[in-house]
Design an enzyme around this catalytic site. Structure first.
Site, mmCIF file in Angstrom:
data_model
loop_
_atom_site.group_PDB
_atom_site.id
_atom_site.type_symbol
_atom_site.label_atom_id
_atom_site.label_comp_id
_atom_site.label_asym_id
_atom_site.label_seq_id
_atom_site.Cartn_x
_atom_site.Cartn_y
_atom_site.Cartn_z
ATOM 1 C CE LYS A 1 -3.316 -1.221 -0.450
ATOM 2 N NZ LYS A 1 -3.527 -1.987 -2.103
ATOM 3 C CB SER A 2 4.112 2.068 -0.230
ATOM 4 O OG SER A 2 4.445 1.275 1.051
ATOM 5 C CG HIS B 1 5.042 -6.427 -1.325
ATOM 6 N ND1 HIS B 1 5.082 -5.168 -1.360
ATOM 7 C CD2 HIS B 1 3.714 -6.875 -1.482
ATOM 8 C CE1 HIS B 1 3.419 -4.701 -2.269
ATOM 9 N NE2 HIS B 1 3.044 -4.961 -1.620
ATOM 10 N NE ARG C 1 -8.437 3.929 -0.294
ATOM 11 C CZ ARG C 1 -8.262 4.696 0.974
ATOM 12 N NH1 ARG C 1 -9.555 5.372 1.247
ATOM 13 N NH2 ARG C 1 -7.336 6.214 0.851
ATOM 14 C CE LYS C 2 -11.182 9.251 0.213
ATOM 15 N NZ LYS C 2 -11.261 10.448 1.439
ATOM 16 N N GLY C 3 -6.032 8.014 -3.501
ATOM 17 C CA GLY C 3 -4.144 8.247 -4.118
ATOM 18 C C GLY C 3 -4.343 9.554 -3.438
HETATM 19 P P1 A3P Z 1 -5.010 4.103 -1.324
HETATM 20 O O1 A3P Z 1 -5.892 3.941 -1.033
HETATM 21 O O2 A3P Z 1 -4.649 5.576 -0.391
HETATM 22 O O3 A3P Z 1 -5.812 5.430 -2.485
HETATM 23 P P2 A3P Z 1 -0.011 -0.308 -3.630
HETATM 24 O O4 A3P Z 1 0.058 0.079 -5.410
HETATM 25 O O5 A3P Z 1 1.804 -0.347 -3.087
HETATM 26 O O6 A3P Z 1 -0.676 -1.584 -3.191
HETATM 27 O O7 A3P Z 1 -0.584 1.275 -3.273
HETATM 28 C C1 A3P Z 1 -1.958 1.611 -3.553
HETATM 29 C C2 A3P Z 1 -1.843 3.011 -3.134
HETATM 30 O O8 A3P Z 1 -1.382 3.578 -4.333
HETATM 31 C C3 A3P Z 1 -3.411 3.335 -3.052
HETATM 32 O O9 A3P Z 1 -3.482 4.323 -2.121
HETATM 33 C C4 A3P Z 1 -3.480 4.039 -4.710
HETATM 34 O O10 A3P Z 1 -4.977 4.805 -4.680
HETATM 35 C C5 A3P Z 1 -2.128 5.006 -4.708
HETATM 36 N N1 A3P Z 1 -1.705 4.503 -5.874
HETATM 37 C C6 A3P Z 1 -1.513 3.940 -7.179
HETATM 38 N N2 A3P Z 1 -1.614 4.692 -8.498
HETATM 39 C C7 A3P Z 1 -1.599 5.991 -7.630
HETATM 40 C C8 A3P Z 1 -0.852 7.443 -8.447
HETATM 41 N N3 A3P Z 1 -0.696 6.972 -10.319
HETATM 42 N N4 A3P Z 1 -1.295 8.732 -7.769
HETATM 43 C C9 A3P Z 1 -1.174 8.529 -6.951
HETATM 44 N N5 A3P Z 1 -1.829 7.287 -6.086
HETATM 45 C C10 A3P Z 1 -1.618 5.887 -6.275
#
Ligand code: A3P
Length: 306
Positions: free
Chosen positions: A58-59, A113, A262-264
Site C-alpha cells: 500500500k505504498s 514486498h 482508491r483515493k491516491g
Molecule cells: P489509497 O488506498 O490511499 O488510495 P499499492 O500499489 O502499494 O498497493 O498502493 C496502493 C495505493 O497507491 C492506493 O492508495 C492507490 O490509490 C495509490 N496509487 C496508485 N496509483 C496512484 C497514482 N497514480 N497516484 C497516486 N496514488 C496512487
C-alpha cells in the site's frame, strides 16, 4: 463465511492464522505463495540490468509499476503494446516458480514486498538495481484497511479500531511497516538502490520520474518524460485498463466493494484516525525511526519532516 468486525479475539486470531503464514520472520498471504517459493528467491540468478521494485504493501507499488513500465517499454508508452503492468513487472514472491523468469528478455523488471534479507543473494552484491518506494505509515495503514475489505479470500473484515491494532502488531502481509522500512533503509549500502517516497511523487512526479530515469540509466527526451508523467497521474491510471487492476477478477478483488486505485492522496489518515491513534503512531515512529534521515510528508499542505 465472513467473520465480522466485532469478532472475538480467538476468532480473529484464527482468521489471521489461516490468511497469513509466517516464514523467516515475516508474514505472507497464504493464498498467493508458500515457504518453498520464498526460499527459492534467494537463489534467483541476477543480471546486472535487472530492476526490482520493492515496497511495503500500500505504498504506491502499482503506481511505480506503471512508471517503470512506461520508462522501460516504448510499446507501452506509445500505446502499441497492450500488456498489463503486473505482467511487465511481475511479483517474485508469487510467481518465481512459474513465470519462467530466466527467459525474460533484459532488462527484466520485478516487483516485491520482501524485506531486505529475503531478496536474491545476487542483489546483495550490488548487482541489479532496486527502486524502493515508501509512504508515511498513517496513510499506508488507512489504505491497507480499505484494501483488505476488497480481498474476498481473507474471509474477514475488521473495524478500524481492530485493524489499527493488527497493523501495529504487524499481523498483515509484509509484517511491520517499521521493520520493513527501517530494514531497507539501514541496509541500503548493501544494495544498488534508489529510495523515493510516495509523497515526493505526489508533490513533484516529474522530478521523481527524471530521478528514476537517471538512476536506471535510461535516457528519455522531454516529450517521453511528459508522456510518462501524464500516464502515471492518479486520474489517468484509474481509467487505464493496463494499470488500474480492473482486469483482476471479482473473485480475487471484489470491485463491488471498492477499487485498487482508491483515493491516491496524502493525508487521508486525518479522515479516520483519532488524535489518540495518530499520537500513538507518532510515538512509535519516533522510537523506531526517529534517528533515520527519512523525510515523510504527513500532509501535502504541511512541510513537516520527520
Ligand atoms: P489509497 O488506498 O490511499 O488510495 P499499492 O500499489 O502499494 O498497493 O498502493 C496502493 C495505493 O497507491 C492506493 O492508495 C492507490 O490509490 C495509490 N496509487 C496508485 N496509483 C496512484 C497514482 N497514480 N497516484 C497516486 N496514488 C496512487
Amino acid at each position: 463465511m465472513f467473520v465480522e468486525a466485532t469478532m472475538d479475539r480467538d476468532a480473529l486470531e484464527e482468521a489471521l492464522n489461516s490468511a497469513y503464514f509466517k516464514h523467516k520472520g515475516t508474514y505472507f498471504d497464504a493464498r498467493n505463495t508458500s515457504p518453498e517459493v520464498i526460499d527459492d528467491i534467494e537463489h534467483m540468478e541476477i543480471r546486472d540490468d535487472d530492476v526490482f521494485l520493492v515496497t511495503y504493501p500500500k505504498s504506491g507499488t502499482v503506481w511505480a509499476q506503471q512508471i517503470l513500465s512506461l520508462i522501460f517499454n516504448e510499446g507501452h508508452r506509445n500505446g502499441t503494446e497492450q500488456v498489463v503492468n503486473v505482467n511487465r513487472v511481475p511479483w517474485v514472491e508469487y510467481n518465481v516458480r512459474n513465470m519462467d523468469y530466466k527467459s525474460r528478455p533484459s532488462p527484466r523488471l520485478f516487483s516485491s514486498h520482501l524485506p531486505y534479507y529475503l531478496m536474491p543473494r545476487g542483489l546483495k552484491h550490488r548487482m541489479g538495481k532496486i527502486l524502493y518506494v515508501c509512504r508515511n505509515p498513517k496513510d499506508v495503514m488507512v489504505s491497507y484497511y480499505h484494501f483488505i475489505r476488497i480481498l474476498p479470500h481473507l474471509k474477514f473484515t475488521m473495524d478500524w479500531e481492530t485493524f489499527f491494532e493488527v497493523f501495529l502488531l504487524g499481523r498483515v502481509q509484509g509484517d511491520s511497516w517499521f521493520d520493513h522500512v527501517r530494514g531497507w533503509y539501514t541496509h541500503k549500502e548493501d544494495f544498488n538502490i534508489l529510495i523515493v517516497t510516495y509523497e515526493e511523487m505526489k508533490r513533484d512526479l516529474r522530478s521523481v520520474v527524471k530521478k528514476i530515469c537517471k538512476f536506471m540509466g535510461v535516457n528519455l527526451d522531454e516529450k517521453a518524460i511528459d508522456t510518462v508523467v501524464k500516464r502515471a497521474t492518479f486520474k489517468n491510471m484509474k481509467r487505464d485498463p493496463l494499470a488500474n487492476y480492473d482486469f483482476v477478477s471479482n473473485e480475487k478483488l471484489d470491485k463491488t466493494k471498492g477499487s485498487f486505485l482508491r483515493k491516491g492522496t496524502v493525508g487521508d489518515w486525518k479522515n479516520i484516525m483519532t488524535v489518540a491513534q495518530s499520537e500513538k503512531i507518532d510515538k512509535i515512529y519516533w522510537e523506531k525511526m526517529g534517528n533515520l534521515p527519512i523525510n515523510f510528508l504527513w500532509d501535502l499542505n504541511e512541510e513537516t519532516a520527520s
